[in-house]
Design a protein around this motif. Structure first.
Motif, PDB file in Angstrom:
ATOM      1  N   LEU A 142      13.996  35.609  54.243  1.00  0.00           N
ATOM      2  CA  LEU A 142      14.007  36.570  55.523  1.00  0.00           C
ATOM      3  C   LEU A 142      12.907  35.571  56.024  1.00  0.00           C
ATOM      4  O   LEU A 142      12.817  35.649  57.252  1.00  0.00           O
ATOM      5  N   ILE A 143      11.684  34.889  55.986  1.00  0.00           N
ATOM      6  CA  ILE A 143      10.405  33.964  56.825  1.00  0.00           C
ATOM      7  C   ILE A 143      11.276  33.532  57.255  1.00  0.00           C
ATOM      8  O   ILE A 143      11.179  33.135  58.682  1.00  0.00           O
ATOM      9  N   ALA A 144      12.504  32.919  57.036  1.00  0.00           N
ATOM     10  CA  ALA A 144      13.078  31.306  57.049  1.00  0.00           C
ATOM     11  C   ALA A 144      14.197  32.354  58.480  1.00  0.00           C
ATOM     12  O   ALA A 144      13.883  31.755  59.623  1.00  0.00           O
ATOM     13  N   PHE A 145      14.840  33.356  58.506  1.00  0.00           N
ATOM     14  CA  PHE A 145      15.661  33.380  59.244  1.00  0.00           C
ATOM     15  C   PHE A 145      14.990  34.996  60.124  1.00  0.00           C
ATOM     16  O   PHE A 145      15.351  34.132  61.740  1.00  0.00           O
ATOM     17  N   PHE A 146      13.745  35.273  60.159  1.00  0.00           N
ATOM     18  CA  PHE A 146      13.672  36.034  60.647  1.00  0.00           C
ATOM     19  C   PHE A 146      12.349  35.461  61.950  1.00  0.00           C
ATOM     20  O   PHE A 146      12.337  35.424  62.856  1.00  0.00           O
ATOM     21  N   GLY A 147      12.212  33.908  61.319  1.00  0.00           N
ATOM     22  CA  GLY A 147      11.022  32.599  62.366  1.00  0.00           C
ATOM     23  C   GLY A 147      12.181  32.433  63.251  1.00  0.00           C
ATOM     24  O   GLY A 147      11.926  31.992  63.801  1.00  0.00           O
ATOM     25  N   GLY A 148      13.205  31.933  62.623  1.00  0.00           N
ATOM     26  CA  GLY A 148      14.246  30.849  63.429  1.00  0.00           C
ATOM     27  C   GLY A 148      14.649  31.810  64.314  1.00  0.00           C
ATOM     28  O   GLY A 148      14.893  31.196  65.842  1.00  0.00           O
ATOM     29  N   MET A 149      14.995  32.886  64.400  1.00  0.00           N
ATOM     30  CA  MET A 149      15.283  34.464  65.406  1.00  0.00           C
ATOM     31  C   MET A 149      15.066  34.518  66.374  1.00  0.00           C
ATOM     32  O   MET A 149      14.773  34.211  67.195  1.00  0.00           O
TER      33      MET A 149
END
Length: 452
Positions: A142-149
């Motif tokens: 979740l951190i990686a996805f929302f961080g990338g977003m």
């Protein structure tokens, strides 16, 4: 009144306008250019990458959180990953191939450099900063996805020059897992190596996927003509990759959550069943392992007989502690067990001591800066009150200090800028007198005064 002119409809329109993502031509062009430039592998990028590797490795080796954060900020690894997502979203497969190639080169170089560092480093023990990168969970997904977003949205807007991009670099943490891989390889610890590699792949894949989704959502123009067969393959491959990346993290998260509740139940059991006025728990340790957990408790007070220990073991089932061995240490056995447990605790404390020191140093630096601001605000208020006593027409007073480099003196000069607002216009003589007064009051000849 029609629905379109109603307050509710206007409120909806206002809300939709506020959450609308930036998709104008200028932002699209700037974002595309920035990501493409970041995906390029140059000599400068390679040197910065090597520097980031050694900084992160030093931070992990000395268990310094501040140093690890510094390595995250300067690492250029994000460029090829976002380039991959942009290339997939705009059918720019030249960019996709370039990004994958550069990503692999950076990956191999980083792991090699960190492995060499940890091979020659005299510090061999793994601290908490290293261990924290060996067991990824679904929260890391979740951190990686929302961080990338957040990174691609900020890059596609005026926030690109703010603090969002550095925040994304810190949150997604690409460099530390690579260096943890180097530690695992140099010490032949394949469990650490596999865990760190998995965390790195989670971060990389979901940053790229977030970039791909946002670019597709904003309808970035295609570079190459769209191929229906290729799009169909992507619609199959992307869900497969997501499932492949998430599945192990869900499994690990399940066991972490289960371990948390297991330890919570163990605490309740000890508090309610062992601490009864006749017994005191000196120390305890919960060793959780699926199917064969063990609760070690060092107790002083009235000794438990064999019947009392059997009763405690039976009561453990009421607290959900199934298939858990209870090891109760009393008397001489308790002293030996307590010594061993406290020794392990002291070792853990020593490994985290450097991190705690870094946190205190950072807090002290921030406190020092805040104190400087507070002193300036106090001086501004004091001078404003003094001027008000002499001139009741003063409405507002602003004082600002600027440091300017003086090449003739080869040092910084302090320049004070004062701005005042009056209910009545200032005459020239009055303005001149205030400026002279401020020079004396601030003990500085470099005072610039103006009326608002």
């Amino acid at each position: 009144m029609s629905f379109k002119n109603s307050r509710f409809f206007r409120l909806i329109r206002y809300f939709l306008a506020k959450i609308r993502l930036p998709r104008d031509k200028e932002n699209i062009e700037i974002t595309t250019e920035n990501i493409k430039n970041g995906a390029v592998l140059t000599g400068v990028n390679l040197w910065v990458l090597v520097g980031a590797v050694f900084i992160a490795s030093l931070g992990l080796n000395t268990n310094s959180t501040a140093v690890v954060i510094g390595a995250m900020l300067i690492s250029p690894l994000m460029g090829p990953i976002m380039g991959l997502g942009l290339g997939l979203g705009t059918n720019d497969f030249t960019l996709v191939n370039k990004s994958i190639r550069n990503f692999l080169i950076m990956f191999v170089l980083s792991v090699t450099a960190s492995s060499l560092f940890f091979l020659i480093s005299p510090v061999k023990e793994a601290g908490s900063e290293l261990l924290g990168r060996t067991s990824p969970t679904v929260y890391d997904v979740l951190i990686a996805f929302f961080g990338g977003m957040a990174g691609i949205i900020a890059g596609a807007s005026k926030l690109r020059n703010g603090n969002v991009i550095p925040g994304v670099a810190i949150a997604t943490a690409l460099m530390p897992p690579l260096c943890t891989m180097g530690y695992g390889i140099s010490h032949l610890n394949w469990q650490y190596t596999a865990g760190a590699f998995y965390l790195f792949m989670i971060n990389s894949v979901f940053i790229a996927l977030a970039t791909y989704f946002i670019v597709s959502l904003l309808n970035y123009p295609d570079v190459e003509e769209s191929d229906p067969k290729r799009k169909k393959r992507l619609r199959i491959i992307i869900p497969f990759i997501i499932a492949l990346m998430i599945a192990p993290s869900v499994y690990l998260t399940y066991h972490i959550v289960k371990k948390y509740f297991y330890e919570h139940n163990a605490e309740n059991f000890m508090t309610k069943e062992i601490v009864d006025g006749k017994h005191i728990i000196v120390t305890s340790k919960m060793e959780y392992d699926l199917g064969k957990s063990e609760l070690k408790v060092v107790v002083v007070g009235e000794p438990y007989d064999s019947l009392g220990i059997i009763e405690l073991k039976d009561k453990m089932k009421e607290y959900g502690l199934v298939n858990t061995k209870l090891s109760l240490y009393q008397g001489d056995d308790g002293r030996v067990a307590a010594r061993d447990m406290f020794g392990a605790l002291d070792k853990d404390m020593q490994s985290t001591r450097s991190s705690i020191k870094d946190i205190y140093l950072t807090m002290d630096s921030i406190r020092h800066k805040l104190n400087k601001v507070a002193v300036l605000d106090t001086l501004q208020a004091t001078i404003a009150r003094e001027i008000k006593k002499s001139d009741s027409t003063l409405n507002r007073f602003t004082l600002r200090r600027v440091f300017s480099f003086n090449p003739s003196k080869n040092k910084n000069d302090t320049i004070w800028y004062a701005l005042a607002s009056y209910s009545e216009p200032l005459i020239f003589a009055k303005k001149f007198n205030i400026e002279e007064w401020l020079k004396k009051r601030l003990k500085s000849p470099n005072v610039k005064f103006d009326e608002e």
